[in-house]
Write an enzyme that holds these catalytic residues in place. Structure first.
Site, short mmCIF file in Angstrom:
data_model
loop_
_atom_site.label_atom_id
_atom_site.label_comp_id
_atom_site.label_asym_id
_atom_site.label_seq_id
_atom_site.Cartn_x
_atom_site.Cartn_y
_atom_site.Cartn_z
N ARG A 4 0.83 -1.20 0.00
CA ARG A 4 0.00 0.00 0.00
C ARG A 4 0.85 1.24 0.00
O ARG A 4 0.39 2.31 0.30
CB ARG A 4 -0.91 0.02 1.22
N GLY A 43 -12.18 -2.00 -3.32
CA GLY A 43 -10.74 -1.97 -3.20
C GLY A 43 -10.33 -1.56 -1.80
O GLY A 43 -11.07 -1.78 -0.83
N CYS A 44 -9.17 -0.96 -1.67
CA CYS A 44 -8.68 -0.53 -0.35
C CYS A 44 -9.72 0.34 0.35
O CYS A 44 -10.19 1.33 -0.22
CB CYS A 44 -7.37 0.24 -0.52
N PHE A 45 -10.06 -0.01 1.58
CA PHE A 45 -11.12 0.73 2.26
C PHE A 45 -10.72 2.14 2.66
O PHE A 45 -11.59 2.95 2.96
CB PHE A 45 -11.68 -0.03 3.46
N TRP A 46 -9.44 2.47 2.64
CA TRP A 46 -9.04 3.84 2.97
C TRP A 46 -9.73 4.86 2.07
O TRP A 46 -10.27 5.86 2.53
CB TRP A 46 -7.54 4.00 2.84
#
Length: 220
Positions: A4, A43-46
């Protein structure tokens, strides 16, 4: 497990990039009650959390896991790609201020690429798939109708692979994942992958934009 932290320098300014213009849902009936809950995986939860924290009418956006069971709902285990979980965000909202269909429209327009299977940006694996987890039969019908509408409109050249999956529950992610974009806007991954999505929300959906994000924890 996908990295990441790509080695990229922070951009001098945020460019939303090409914005996908998607039509409003043809099917978007009103929901009853003062609050409602939506669960999306993109996708990435951020970044998913970061976008919906800026949507007017959203009262809470929590990063977590959905699709698997409680025993496997932790970051390291989900990262194996073998749990059935996807990184997801649970969105609580006021249906009188923002509809489920509007949230879906934002999801497909600025949050996720619905044509890449088990992949979003630099992240690979089933835990990064795009998925809709309806919490009511009405949400399921709206999501299925909207995916069919977008497919018929050929908004993307490639077919839509986002699935409407059975909701099995939601498990909040570890505290250090919550409000990540708000807390660390200069983090290279956020700068490169997620700040453009937040800017795209502001540009493409001004009537749904809120400048002050709603956060899980106080951010000073």
């Amino acid at each position: 497990m996908a990295t990441r932290s790509p080695a990229v320098a922070p951009a001098p300014r945020v460019d939303p990039g090409p914005i996908v213009r998607v039509p409003a849902p043809a099917v978007d009936p009103a929901e009853a009650g003062k609050t409602a809950t939506a669960v999306f995986a993109g996708g990435c939860f951020w970044g998913v959390q970061g976008v919906f924290q800026h949507v007017d009418g959203v009262t809470s956006a929590v990063s977590g896991y959905s699709g698997g069971n409680a025993q496997s709902a932790d970051y390291e285990t989900v990262g194996t790609g073998a749990t059935g979980h996807a990184e997801a965000v649970k969105i609580t909202y006021d249906p009188k201020r923002v509809s489920y269909g509007a949230l879906l429209r934002i999801f497909f327009a600025v949050v996720a690429d619905p044509t890449t299977l088990n992949r979003q940006g630099p992240d690979r694996g089933t835990q990064y798939r795009t998925a809709i987890f309806p919490t009511t039969p009405q949400q399921k019908a709206v999501a299925q109708a909207y995916i069919a509408q977008l497919g018929a409109a050929k908004v993307w050249k490639a077919p839509i692979v986002t699935r409407v999956e059975r909701y099995r529950g939601f498990y909040p992610a570890e505290k250090y994942h919550q409000d990540f974009l708000v807390r660390k806007p200069d983090y290279p991954y956020i700068v490169y992958n997620d700040l453009p999505k937040v800017e795209a929300l502001r540009v493409a959906f001004p009537t749904h934009w809120r400048k002050q994000p709603v956060t899980v924890y106080p951010v000073g």
